[in-house]
Design a protein around this motif. Structure first.
Motif, PDB file in Angstrom:
ATOM      1  N   VAL A 327       0.853  -1.197   0.000  1.00 26.33           N
ATOM      2  CA  VAL A 327       0.000   0.000   0.000  1.00 26.33           C
ATOM      3  C   VAL A 327       0.886   1.242   0.000  1.00 26.33           C
ATOM      4  CG1 VAL A 327      -1.731   1.312   1.293  1.00 26.33           C
ATOM      5  CG2 VAL A 327      -1.895  -1.192   1.184  1.00 26.33           C
ATOM      6  N   GLY A 328       1.913   1.220   0.852  1.00 27.99           N
ATOM      7  CA  GLY A 328       2.813   2.369   0.987  1.00 27.99           C
ATOM      8  C   GLY A 328       3.543   2.684  -0.306  1.00 27.99           C
ATOM      9  N   ARG A 337      -5.712  -6.986  -2.225  1.00 29.71           N
ATOM     10  CA  ARG A 337      -6.466  -7.578  -1.117  1.00 29.71           C
ATOM     11  C   ARG A 337      -5.617  -8.606  -0.375  1.00 29.71           C
ATOM     12  NH1 ARG A 337     -10.946 -11.700  -3.898  1.00 29.71           N
ATOM     13  NH2 ARG A 337      -9.455 -13.349  -4.339  1.00 29.71           N
ATOM     14  N   LEU A 338      -6.021  -8.832   0.841  1.00 28.24           N
ATOM     15  CA  LEU A 338      -5.366  -9.831   1.676  1.00 28.24           C
ATOM     16  C   LEU A 338      -6.363 -10.962   1.817  1.00 28.24           C
ATOM     17  CD1 LEU A 338      -2.851 -10.216   3.471  1.00 28.24           C
ATOM     18  CD2 LEU A 338      -4.104  -9.118   5.299  1.00 28.24           C
ATOM     19  N   ARG A 339      -5.971 -12.162   1.429  1.00 31.33           N
ATOM     20  CA  ARG A 339      -6.931 -13.273   1.463  1.00 31.33           C
ATOM     21  C   ARG A 339      -6.401 -14.395   2.359  1.00 31.33           C
ATOM     22  NH1 ARG A 339      -8.062 -17.984  -0.947  1.00 31.33           N
ATOM     23  NH2 ARG A 339      -6.143 -17.970  -2.158  1.00 31.33           N
ATOM     24  N   ASP A 340      -7.112 -14.648   3.431  1.00 25.97           N
ATOM     25  CA  ASP A 340      -6.705 -15.756   4.310  1.00 25.97           C
ATOM     26  C   ASP A 340      -7.082 -17.074   3.656  1.00 25.97           C
ATOM     27  OD1 ASP A 340      -5.633 -14.392   6.577  1.00 25.97           O
ATOM     28  OD2 ASP A 340      -7.668 -13.685   7.003  1.00 25.97           O
ATOM     29  N   HIS A 348       0.279 -29.156   3.959  1.00 24.66           N
ATOM     30  CA  HIS A 348       0.167 -30.006   5.148  1.00 24.66           C
ATOM     31  C   HIS A 348       0.990 -29.483   6.319  1.00 24.66           C
ATOM     32  CE1 HIS A 348       3.676 -31.489   2.964  1.00 24.66           C
ATOM     33  NE2 HIS A 348       4.137 -31.895   4.109  1.00 24.66           N
ATOM     34  N   TYR A 349       2.115 -28.755   6.017  1.00 24.28           N
ATOM     35  CA  TYR A 349       2.974 -28.290   7.102  1.00 24.28           C
ATOM     36  C   TYR A 349       2.570 -26.920   7.629  1.00 24.28           C
ATOM     37  CZ  TYR A 349       4.823 -26.015   2.995  1.00 24.28           C
ATOM     38  OH  TYR A 349       4.923 -25.307   1.840  1.00 24.28           O
ATOM     39  N   ALA A 350       1.670 -26.237   6.926  1.00 18.11           N
ATOM     40  CA  ALA A 350       1.373 -24.851   7.310  1.00 18.11           C
ATOM     41  C   ALA A 350       0.200 -24.792   8.280  1.00 18.11           C
ATOM     42  CB  ALA A 350       1.076 -24.019   6.078  1.00 18.11           C
ATOM     43  N   LYS A 351       0.353 -23.922   9.274  1.00 18.26           N
ATOM     44  CA  LYS A 351      -0.736 -23.770  10.240  1.00 18.26           C
ATOM     45  C   LYS A 351      -1.691 -22.657   9.802  1.00 18.26           C
ATOM     46  CE  LYS A 351      -1.529 -23.256  15.117  1.00 18.26           C
ATOM     47  NZ  LYS A 351      -1.471 -21.918  15.666  1.00 18.26           N
ATOM     48  N   ALA A 352      -1.146 -21.659   9.138  1.00 17.55           N
ATOM     49  CA  ALA A 352      -1.974 -20.571   8.622  1.00 17.55           C
ATOM     50  C   ALA A 352      -1.268 -19.977   7.420  1.00 17.55           C
ATOM     51  CB  ALA A 352      -2.155 -19.502   9.691  1.00 17.55           C
ATOM     52  N   CYS A 353      -2.042 -19.437   6.518  1.00 18.61           N
ATOM     53  CA  CYS A 353      -1.433 -18.842   5.322  1.00 18.61           C
ATOM     54  C   CYS A 353      -2.374 -17.770   4.777  1.00 18.61           C
ATOM     55  CB  CYS A 353      -1.223 -19.934   4.277  1.00 18.61           C
ATOM     56  SG  CYS A 353      -0.271 -19.362   2.876  1.00 18.61           S
ATOM     57  N   ALA A 354      -1.795 -16.701   4.282  1.00 17.73           N
ATOM     58  CA  ALA A 354      -2.597 -15.657   3.632  1.00 17.73           C
ATOM     59  C   ALA A 354      -1.857 -15.213   2.387  1.00 17.73           C
ATOM     60  CB  ALA A 354      -2.778 -14.468   4.576  1.00 17.73           C
ATOM     61  N   ASP A 355      -2.611 -14.833   1.369  1.00 20.85           N
ATOM     62  CA  ASP A 355      -1.988 -14.300   0.155  1.00 20.85           C
ATOM     63  C   ASP A 355      -2.304 -12.818   0.038  1.00 20.85           C
ATOM     64  OD1 ASP A 355      -0.932 -16.694  -0.597  1.00 20.85           O
ATOM     65  OD2 ASP A 355      -2.529 -17.179  -2.030  1.00 20.85           O
ATOM     66  N   ILE A 356      -1.282 -12.056  -0.372  1.00 17.91           N
ATOM     67  CA  ILE A 356      -1.533 -10.684  -0.774  1.00 17.91           C
ATOM     68  C   ILE A 356      -1.766 -10.775  -2.279  1.00 17.91           C
ATOM     69  CG2 ILE A 356      -0.555  -8.372  -1.001  1.00 17.91           C
ATOM     70  CD1 ILE A 356       1.162  -9.101   1.506  1.00 17.91           C
ATOM     71  N   GLU A 357      -2.929 -10.330  -2.726  1.00 12.71           N
ATOM     72  CA  GLU A 357      -3.299 -10.527  -4.132  1.00 12.71           C
ATOM     73  C   GLU A 357      -3.574  -9.189  -4.800  1.00 12.71           C
ATOM     74  OE1 GLU A 357      -5.444 -14.870  -3.819  1.00 12.71           O
ATOM     75  OE2 GLU A 357      -6.698 -13.093  -3.650  1.00 12.71           O
ATOM     76  N   LEU A 454       4.406   6.087 -11.163  1.00 12.62           N
ATOM     77  CA  LEU A 454       5.126   5.236 -10.205  1.00 12.62           C
ATOM     78  C   LEU A 454       5.426   5.996  -8.924  1.00 12.62           C
ATOM     79  CD1 LEU A 454       7.731   3.580 -12.596  1.00 12.62           C
ATOM     80  CD2 LEU A 454       6.009   2.342 -11.272  1.00 12.62           C
ATOM     81  N   HIS A 455       5.417   5.290  -7.813  1.00 18.49           N
ATOM     82  CA  HIS A 455       5.850   5.886  -6.546  1.00 18.49           C
ATOM     83  C   HIS A 455       7.283   6.384  -6.735  1.00 18.49           C
ATOM     84  CE1 HIS A 455       7.179   6.167  -2.389  1.00 18.49           C
ATOM     85  NE2 HIS A 455       5.903   6.180  -2.042  1.00 18.49           N
TER      86      HIS A 455
END
Ligand code: ATP
Length: 555
Positions: A327-328, A337-340, A348-357, A454-455
């Motif tokens: 965002v910055g 967006r942030l998608r959990d 199988h090894y991951a406890k939680a994951c989110a994608d920045i899309e 562009l920034h």
């Protein structure tokens, strides 16, 4: 502006025309999935990597407890002992299911197919049941299509024509789910071919028989087989299994393999992170969407080691901090967006994951999920637990534990991993920045202008300096300003052509400021400075250019 496909074509054309991105080995017809970055592209990529390194390694943010985060860097070799990839699970599991067409021999990813039906729509607007679709779908025809080429209405059209054996079929409208009630997971399109109306479904009803056919030639497929995505090579003179190695498919394993070295040579105490930027290689089956899915690309990865009891806190922290970083640097709310991940999506090894899309112009919505806007992954943030270090401890026999001399505990840390791609970030920034508006030309007539907003941190050139004309001492003065600026930032000097055209070239390159030395400079020592976004010009003292640009760009 133009539709998404048109917009993407314009971005690709600008990137080629202005030297951001070229197809690799283009003079020999290119090579699928490989790209070269030109003079402006390489600056953009460096700026992304430098922003990442500076914001996360040299000057990391404060953690959730308000204390500065400990982060160090690493640069591991691309080729590692193949045992690394056995331990990490890549040799066995980094695979995609593939099918080959028995006729044309082309290979496809099996899980990227959707079976599609084309059936007569006997009562347009009336209820159509799954049973009815099954009954009529064999006539006029069924097609199999690749999700990525077939998920949008435009791409479906040609497949529908083939199934109908008609050149005229035209997609009329996308039916919403309710239009085909009782149709279970079926969603579809209505097609008009002359007087007749057809339904085209995006998914074959579950009870129907599979009739997969090659989308190119209609041939039958082989059984699905696993295909490893790691690119192989041999190290040394012998080309047998003893010399087989891989080009790394991710940089993360270089960090895990060096975790003890880093710990033993620094005074890091948990929690801490190890960061790395580097090339990665994946033998992607269908490289596509420009640089989005390449076979050679760069990754920016952090492995953040923490206590198990604090892993959830750090996971949330990194997920949100990484989102804010994009965002910055200018990616806007509605396209980012942030998608959990849902539990069934987790490795199988991951406890939680989110994608920045990011919603790229080529991103296609998943109509089945009721989406109307498409998004694709820029970066993934995962809680990888202690999986990797445990695997390496077992496979190498080396101790991977961390000893806390305050609490006298010994344990294998949990790992939070933010893992992003430099090329995907560069593409998202380019797509976000691309804009068209109007600007007066040399004669004051309004004309279309292409501008990359562009920034400033990412802009390949921060300031361009021009003499209005190549006489009256103007080039000398302009060159002196350029020389003063380029010691501190990427600056560009241009004296060729009409000044209006020089402005436009810089707008297309995303240069935030253009400075022009003109007749008045000789009289009062001032120059004009033009803002890329507003196109407004101000007069400032020639000696003030450097500090003006620095202040305004916060460099
Ligand atoms: P995808 O689902 O799109 O294949 P992935 O989940 O396999 O991506 P990861 O293994 O999590 O990707 O890789 C981390 C990051 O590396 C991705 O978020 C992306 O930015 C980048 N990346 C992965 N594969 C590619 C590729 N083929 N080309 C360019 N960048 C890539």
């Amino acid at each position: 502006m133009a539709n998404d496909q048109d917009r993407m074509e314009r971005i690709v054309s600008l990137a080629k025309r202005r030297g951001f991105i070229f197809p690799s080995s283009e003079i020999y017809g290119g090579i699928n999935g490989f790209w070269d970055y030109g003079p402006l592209g390489v600056e953009l990529k460096r700026n992304i990597k430098e922003a990442w390194w500076r914001d996360l390694v040299r000057s990391p943010p404060e953690g959730p407890d308000g204390k500065p985060i400990q982060m160090v860097g690493l640069d591991a070799a691309i080729i590692m002992n193949p045992k690394v990839w056995e331990a990490s699970g890549h040799t066995e599991g980094f695979t995609d299911p593939m099918v080959d067409c028995r006729e044309c021999k082309v290979r496809f990813r099996a899980d990227r197919f959707t079976r599609c039906f084309v059936c007569e729509d006997p009562d347009p607007g009336q209820e159509v049941t799954v049973r009815r679709i099954i009954n009529v779908c064999k006539n006029p025809g069924c097609v199999t299509f690749l999700n990525e080429i077939g998920s949008g209405p435009e791409q479906l059209e040609s497949l529908v024509r083939r199934a109908l054996g008609s050149k005229k079929a035209k997609l009329e409208s996308i039916l919403v789910r309710d239009d085909i009630s009782n149709a279970g997971s079926v969603s579809g399109f209505r097609v008009i071919d002359g007087q007749r109306s057809y339904l085209v479904g995006g998914e074959w009803p579950a009870s129907a028989e599979a009739d997969d056919r090659c989308p190119r030639c209609g041939g039958r497929f082989t059984e699905a087989r696993k295909f490893n995505l790691m690119l192989q090579t041999h190290v040394g003179a012998l080309e047998d299994s003893s010399s087989l190695t891989y080009l790394r498919p991710e940089t993360a394993q270089g960090i895990f393999a060096n975790y003890k070295n880093v710990l033993d040579t620094t005074r890091l105490k948990i929690p801490f992170g190890i960061a790395q930027i580097g090339k990665a290689f994946r033998n992607e089956i269908n490289p596509r969407n420009y640089t989005f899915r390449s076979r050679e690309f760069e990754m920016m990865e952090i492995e953040f080691f923490c206590r198990r009891s604090e892993a959830d806190k750090w996971y949330e922290y990194w997920r949100d901090a990484r989102f804010q970083w994009y965002v910055g640097l200018g990616l806007k709310g509605e396209r980012l967006r942030l998608r959990d991940h849902k539990p069934d999506e987790l490795a199988h090894y991951a406890k939680a994951c989110a994608d920045i899309e990011y919603s790229f112009p080529f991103s296609r919505p998943d109509y089945e999920k009721g989406e109307t806007v498409g998004f694709d992954e820029l970066e993934g943030i995962a809680n990888r637990t202690d999986f990797d270090l445990k695997r390496h401890q077992e496979a190498s026999g080396r101790d991977m534990t961390y000893y806390d001399d305050e609490t006298k505990e010994r344990f294998i840390p949990y790992v939070i991993e933010p893992s992003g791609g430099v090329d995907r970030a560069a593409l998202a920034f380019l797509c976000e920045a691309y804009d068209e508006d109007e600007a007066p030309d040399e004669k004051g007539k309004m004309r279309k202008r292409t501008v990359l907003r562009l920034h400033p941190r990412l802009a390949p050139i921060k300031v361009a300096v021009f003499p209005l004309v190549r006489k009256d001492g103007m080039p000398e003065k302009a060159r002196a300003i350029w020389a003063a600026c380029r010691e501190h930032m990427a600056a560009f000097y241009d004296e060729k052509g009409a000044v209006g055209r020089r402005y436009r070239r810089q707008d297309e390159a995303g240069t935030p400021f253009c400075v022009t030395v003109d007749g008045q400079t000789n009289e009062d020592g001032t120059v004009t400075i033009r803002d890329r976004d507003t196109m407004k010009q101000e007069r400032i003292a020639a000696e003030a250019v450097l500090s003006y640009v620095r202040d305004h760009l916060h460099l």
